[in-house]
Scaffold this active site. Sequence first.
Site, PDB file in Angstrom:
ATOM      1  N   HIS A 122     -48.116  15.340 -18.921  1.00 28.97           N
ATOM      2  CA  HIS A 122     -46.463  14.552 -18.707  1.00 28.97           C
ATOM      3  C   HIS A 122     -45.567  15.929 -18.380  1.00 28.97           C
ATOM      4  CE1 HIS A 122     -45.902  16.660 -22.889  1.00 28.97           C
ATOM      5  NE2 HIS A 122     -47.019  15.960 -23.099  1.00 28.97           N
ATOM      6  N   ASP A 123     -44.653  15.972 -17.692  1.00 26.30           N
ATOM      7  CA  ASP A 123     -43.661  16.463 -17.422  1.00 26.30           C
ATOM      8  C   ASP A 123     -43.942  17.902 -16.682  1.00 26.30           C
ATOM      9  OD1 ASP A 123     -41.464  15.614 -19.210  1.00 26.30           O
ATOM     10  OD2 ASP A 123     -42.788  15.463 -20.494  1.00 26.30           O
ATOM     11  N   GLY A 140     -48.923  19.537 -20.871  1.00 28.20           N
ATOM     12  CA  GLY A 140     -47.467  19.107 -20.477  1.00 28.20           C
ATOM     13  C   GLY A 140     -46.567  20.032 -20.192  1.00 28.20           C
TER      14      GLY A 140
END
Length: 259
Positions: A122-123, A140
Amino acid sequence: MSNTIHPTAIISDQAQLGEDNIIGPHVVIEANVLVGNGNTLMTGVSLKNGVTIGNDNTLHEYAVIGGLPQDLGFDPATASFVSIGNGNTLREYVTVHRASKQDAITRLGNENYLMTHVHLGHDCQLGNHVIIAPSTGLGGFVEVADRAFISGGVMVHQFVQIGTLAMIGGNAKITQDVLPYMITDGVPGTVRGLNLVGLRRAGCSRSDIQDLKHAYQIIHRSAQPQQVILEQLSEMDSPYALHLAEFITGSSRSFHREK
Protein backbone atom coordinates in the site's frame (compact mmCIF):
# COMPACT_ATOMS: atom_id res chain seq x y z
CA MET A 1 -12.99 0.63 -32.30
CA SER A 2 -14.99 -1.17 -29.66
CA ASN A 3 -13.60 -3.34 -26.89
CA THR A 4 -13.08 -7.08 -27.26
CA ILE A 5 -14.57 -8.72 -24.15
CA HIS A 6 -14.57 -12.46 -23.47
CA PRO A 7 -18.05 -13.72 -22.51
CA THR A 8 -16.79 -15.07 -19.17
CA ALA A 9 -15.47 -11.67 -18.04
CA ILE A 10 -17.42 -9.96 -15.24
CA ILE A 11 -17.54 -6.18 -15.58
CA SER A 12 -19.49 -3.93 -13.21
CA ASP A 13 -22.04 -1.54 -14.69
CA GLN A 14 -20.28 1.13 -12.62
CA ALA A 15 -16.90 0.57 -14.32
CA GLN A 16 -15.81 2.78 -17.23
CA LEU A 17 -13.93 1.39 -20.22
CA GLY A 18 -12.35 3.34 -23.04
CA GLU A 19 -11.76 1.85 -26.48
CA ASP A 20 -9.65 -0.89 -28.09
CA ASN A 21 -9.25 -2.84 -24.85
CA ILE A 22 -8.90 -6.64 -24.90
CA ILE A 23 -10.58 -8.21 -21.87
CA GLY A 24 -9.70 -11.89 -21.50
CA PRO A 25 -11.45 -14.89 -19.92
CA HIS A 26 -12.57 -14.65 -16.29
CA VAL A 27 -11.38 -11.06 -15.87
CA VAL A 28 -13.17 -9.25 -13.04
CA ILE A 29 -13.56 -5.46 -13.14
CA GLU A 30 -15.34 -4.06 -10.09
CA ALA A 31 -17.29 -0.84 -9.60
CA ASN A 32 -15.52 2.52 -9.67
CA VAL A 33 -12.76 1.25 -11.97
CA LEU A 34 -11.61 3.39 -14.89
CA VAL A 35 -9.79 1.71 -17.80
CA GLY A 36 -8.36 3.84 -20.62
CA ASN A 37 -7.64 2.77 -24.20
CA GLY A 38 -5.66 -0.05 -25.78
CA ASN A 39 -5.12 -2.15 -22.66
CA THR A 40 -4.83 -5.93 -22.61
CA LEU A 41 -6.15 -7.79 -19.56
CA MET A 42 -5.32 -11.48 -19.77
CA THR A 43 -7.04 -14.44 -18.10
CA GLY A 44 -8.10 -13.93 -14.51
CA VAL A 45 -6.95 -10.33 -14.04
CA SER A 46 -8.80 -8.62 -11.19
CA LEU A 47 -9.25 -4.84 -11.03
CA LYS A 48 -10.79 -3.90 -7.71
CA ASN A 49 -12.76 -0.90 -6.56
CA GLY A 50 -10.88 2.38 -6.94
CA VAL A 51 -8.40 1.39 -9.68
CA THR A 52 -7.56 3.67 -12.59
CA ILE A 53 -5.52 2.41 -15.55
CA GLY A 54 -4.30 4.61 -18.38
CA ASN A 55 -3.53 3.48 -21.92
CA ASP A 56 -1.61 0.63 -23.58
CA ASN A 57 -0.92 -1.40 -20.47
CA THR A 58 -0.62 -5.20 -20.51
CA LEU A 59 -1.66 -7.15 -17.42
CA HIS A 60 -0.84 -10.84 -17.57
CA GLU A 61 -2.64 -13.77 -16.03
CA TYR A 62 -4.05 -13.40 -12.52
CA ALA A 63 -2.61 -10.01 -11.70
CA VAL A 64 -4.65 -8.48 -8.85
CA ILE A 65 -4.75 -4.68 -8.69
CA GLY A 66 -6.32 -2.70 -5.86
CA GLY A 67 -6.51 -5.34 -3.14
CA LEU A 68 -6.90 -4.26 0.47
CA PRO A 69 -3.73 -3.14 2.25
CA GLN A 70 -1.99 -5.75 4.40
CA ASP A 71 -2.39 -3.45 7.38
CA LEU A 72 -4.13 -4.87 10.46
CA GLY A 73 -5.43 -1.43 11.35
CA PHE A 74 -6.95 -0.70 7.94
CA ASP A 75 -10.67 -0.01 7.75
CA PRO A 76 -12.03 -1.50 4.49
CA ALA A 77 -14.54 1.34 4.32
CA THR A 78 -11.67 3.80 3.73
CA ALA A 79 -11.83 5.24 0.20
CA SER A 80 -8.36 4.83 -1.31
CA PHE A 81 -7.03 4.12 -4.76
CA VAL A 82 -4.51 2.69 -7.23
CA SER A 83 -3.41 4.66 -10.29
CA ILE A 84 -1.46 3.06 -13.14
CA GLY A 85 -0.15 5.21 -15.99
CA ASN A 86 0.59 4.23 -19.59
CA GLY A 87 2.58 1.49 -21.28
CA ASN A 88 3.20 -0.64 -18.21
CA THR A 89 3.63 -4.42 -18.25
CA LEU A 90 2.56 -6.40 -15.18
CA ARG A 91 3.36 -10.07 -15.49
CA GLU A 92 1.67 -13.11 -13.95
CA TYR A 93 0.44 -12.88 -10.34
CA VAL A 94 1.59 -9.32 -9.72
CA THR A 95 -0.26 -7.74 -6.79
CA VAL A 96 -0.66 -4.01 -6.17
CA HIS A 97 -2.51 -2.93 -3.03
CA ARG A 98 -4.49 0.26 -2.71
CA ALA A 99 -3.43 3.01 -0.35
CA SER A 100 -4.07 2.85 3.37
CA LYS A 101 -5.20 6.44 4.01
CA GLN A 102 -8.39 8.26 3.05
CA ASP A 103 -8.19 9.51 -0.57
CA ALA A 104 -4.55 8.39 -0.90
CA ILE A 105 -3.17 6.63 -3.99
CA THR A 106 -0.75 3.80 -4.68
CA ARG A 107 0.78 5.01 -7.94
CA LEU A 108 2.70 3.58 -10.89
CA GLY A 109 4.01 5.89 -13.58
CA ASN A 110 4.71 4.94 -17.21
CA GLU A 111 6.63 2.19 -19.02
CA ASN A 112 7.36 0.11 -15.92
CA TYR A 113 7.98 -3.64 -16.15
CA LEU A 114 7.00 -5.77 -13.15
CA MET A 115 7.87 -9.45 -13.53
CA THR A 116 6.00 -12.42 -12.14
CA HIS A 117 4.97 -12.51 -8.45
CA VAL A 118 6.07 -8.93 -7.72
CA HIS A 119 4.20 -7.33 -4.82
CA LEU A 120 3.72 -3.59 -4.31
CA GLY A 121 2.43 -2.77 -0.85
CA HIS A 122 0.00 0.00 0.00
CA ASP A 123 0.96 3.60 -0.74
CA CYS A 124 3.97 2.68 -2.91
CA GLN A 125 5.02 5.24 -5.51
CA LEU A 126 6.83 4.12 -8.68
CA GLY A 127 8.24 6.51 -11.23
CA ASN A 128 8.86 5.65 -14.89
CA HIS A 129 10.88 2.91 -16.62
CA VAL A 130 11.33 0.93 -13.41
CA ILE A 131 12.11 -2.79 -13.76
CA ILE A 132 11.38 -5.21 -10.92
CA ALA A 133 12.38 -8.86 -11.30
CA PRO A 134 10.41 -11.91 -10.03
CA SER A 135 9.39 -12.55 -6.43
CA THR A 136 10.34 -9.12 -5.11
CA GLY A 137 8.28 -7.41 -2.43
CA LEU A 138 8.00 -3.72 -1.59
CA GLY A 139 6.57 -2.79 1.80
CA GLY A 140 4.15 0.06 2.33
CA PHE A 141 5.08 3.64 1.41
CA VAL A 142 8.16 2.64 -0.61
CA GLU A 143 9.19 5.16 -3.28
CA VAL A 144 11.08 4.08 -6.40
CA ALA A 145 12.52 6.73 -8.71
CA ASP A 146 12.87 6.58 -12.50
CA ARG A 147 14.92 3.83 -14.16
CA ALA A 148 15.69 1.93 -10.99
CA PHE A 149 16.32 -1.82 -11.43
CA ILE A 150 15.37 -4.17 -8.59
CA SER A 151 16.51 -7.76 -9.05
CA GLY A 152 14.64 -10.91 -8.06
CA GLY A 153 13.88 -11.98 -4.52
CA VAL A 154 14.56 -8.55 -3.00
CA MET A 155 12.67 -7.55 0.13
CA VAL A 156 12.29 -3.80 0.71
CA HIS A 157 11.31 -2.42 4.13
CA GLN A 158 8.42 0.01 4.36
CA PHE A 159 9.12 3.75 3.90
CA VAL A 160 12.37 3.13 1.98
CA GLN A 161 13.32 5.43 -0.92
CA ILE A 162 15.12 3.95 -3.93
CA GLY A 163 16.93 6.50 -6.06
CA THR A 164 17.14 7.19 -9.78
CA LEU A 165 19.10 4.59 -11.77
CA ALA A 166 19.82 2.59 -8.63
CA MET A 167 20.34 -1.14 -9.05
CA ILE A 168 19.61 -3.66 -6.28
CA GLY A 169 21.13 -7.14 -6.51
CA GLY A 170 19.18 -10.38 -6.20
CA ASN A 171 17.85 -11.45 -2.80
CA ALA A 172 19.14 -8.29 -1.13
CA LYS A 173 17.74 -7.12 2.20
CA ILE A 174 16.89 -3.41 1.94
CA THR A 175 16.13 -1.65 5.22
CA GLN A 176 17.48 1.84 4.46
CA ASP A 177 17.33 4.22 1.52
CA VAL A 178 19.15 3.22 -1.67
CA LEU A 179 21.38 5.86 -3.22
CA PRO A 180 20.81 6.92 -6.83
CA TYR A 181 23.22 5.69 -9.52
CA MET A 182 24.71 2.94 -7.35
CA ILE A 183 24.55 -0.84 -6.97
CA THR A 184 23.35 -2.09 -3.58
CA ASP A 185 23.49 -5.81 -2.84
CA GLY A 186 23.70 -8.38 -0.05
CA VAL A 187 22.27 -9.15 3.38
CA PRO A 188 22.37 -6.59 4.85
CA GLY A 189 22.47 -4.37 1.79
CA THR A 190 25.78 -2.66 1.08
CA VAL A 191 26.89 -0.41 -1.76
CA ARG A 192 29.12 -2.24 -4.26
CA GLY A 193 29.93 0.52 -6.77
CA LEU A 194 28.33 2.65 -9.46
CA ASN A 195 25.64 1.24 -11.72
CA LEU A 196 27.86 1.79 -14.76
CA VAL A 197 25.80 -0.32 -17.15
CA GLY A 198 22.60 1.49 -16.24
CA LEU A 199 24.28 4.90 -16.46
CA ARG A 200 25.66 4.21 -19.93
CA ARG A 201 22.33 2.86 -21.15
CA ALA A 202 20.68 6.04 -19.85
CA GLY A 203 23.03 8.12 -22.00
CA CYS A 204 25.38 9.46 -19.33
CA SER A 205 28.56 10.85 -20.84
CA ARG A 206 32.09 9.91 -19.83
CA SER A 207 32.45 13.19 -17.97
CA ASP A 208 29.17 12.56 -16.12
CA ILE A 209 30.46 9.17 -15.00
CA GLN A 210 33.79 10.69 -13.93
CA ASP A 211 31.84 13.19 -11.81
CA LEU A 212 29.86 10.34 -10.24
CA LYS A 213 33.07 8.41 -9.49
CA HIS A 214 34.36 11.50 -7.66
CA ALA A 215 31.06 11.85 -5.80
CA TYR A 216 31.23 8.15 -4.86
CA GLN A 217 34.66 8.69 -3.31
CA ILE A 218 33.39 11.68 -1.34
CA ILE A 219 30.40 9.76 0.05
CA HIS A 220 31.99 6.40 0.81
CA ARG A 221 35.73 6.90 1.19
CA SER A 222 36.38 10.36 2.60
CA ALA A 223 35.48 9.59 6.25
CA GLN A 224 34.14 13.14 6.55
CA PRO A 225 31.07 14.15 8.57
CA GLN A 226 27.88 14.13 6.53
CA GLN A 227 27.59 17.91 6.50
CA VAL A 228 31.05 18.19 4.95
CA ILE A 229 30.15 15.51 2.40
CA LEU A 230 27.00 17.44 1.44
CA GLU A 231 29.00 20.65 1.05
CA GLN A 232 31.57 18.97 -1.16
CA LEU A 233 28.89 17.40 -3.36
CA SER A 234 27.07 20.72 -3.68
CA GLU A 235 30.30 22.45 -4.74
CA MET A 236 30.84 20.05 -7.65
CA ASP A 237 29.76 21.36 -11.05
CA SER A 238 27.55 18.32 -11.65
CA PRO A 239 23.76 17.88 -11.59
CA TYR A 240 24.33 14.24 -10.58
CA ALA A 241 26.36 15.19 -7.52
CA LEU A 242 23.77 17.83 -6.61
CA HIS A 243 21.02 15.22 -6.91
CA LEU A 244 22.96 12.90 -4.60
CA ALA A 245 23.27 15.71 -2.07
CA GLU A 246 19.54 16.38 -2.25
CA PHE A 247 18.74 12.68 -1.87
CA ILE A 248 20.97 12.33 1.20
CA THR A 249 19.52 15.48 2.73
CA GLY A 250 15.99 14.15 2.27
CA SER A 251 16.73 10.68 3.60
CA SER A 252 14.89 10.07 6.86
CA ARG A 253 16.04 6.44 7.25
CA SER A 254 19.72 7.05 6.41
CA PHE A 255 21.06 5.04 3.48
CA HIS A 256 22.98 1.89 2.68
CA ARG A 257 26.74 2.48 2.47
CA GLU A 258 29.82 0.75 1.19
CA LYS A 259 31.03 -1.99 3.53
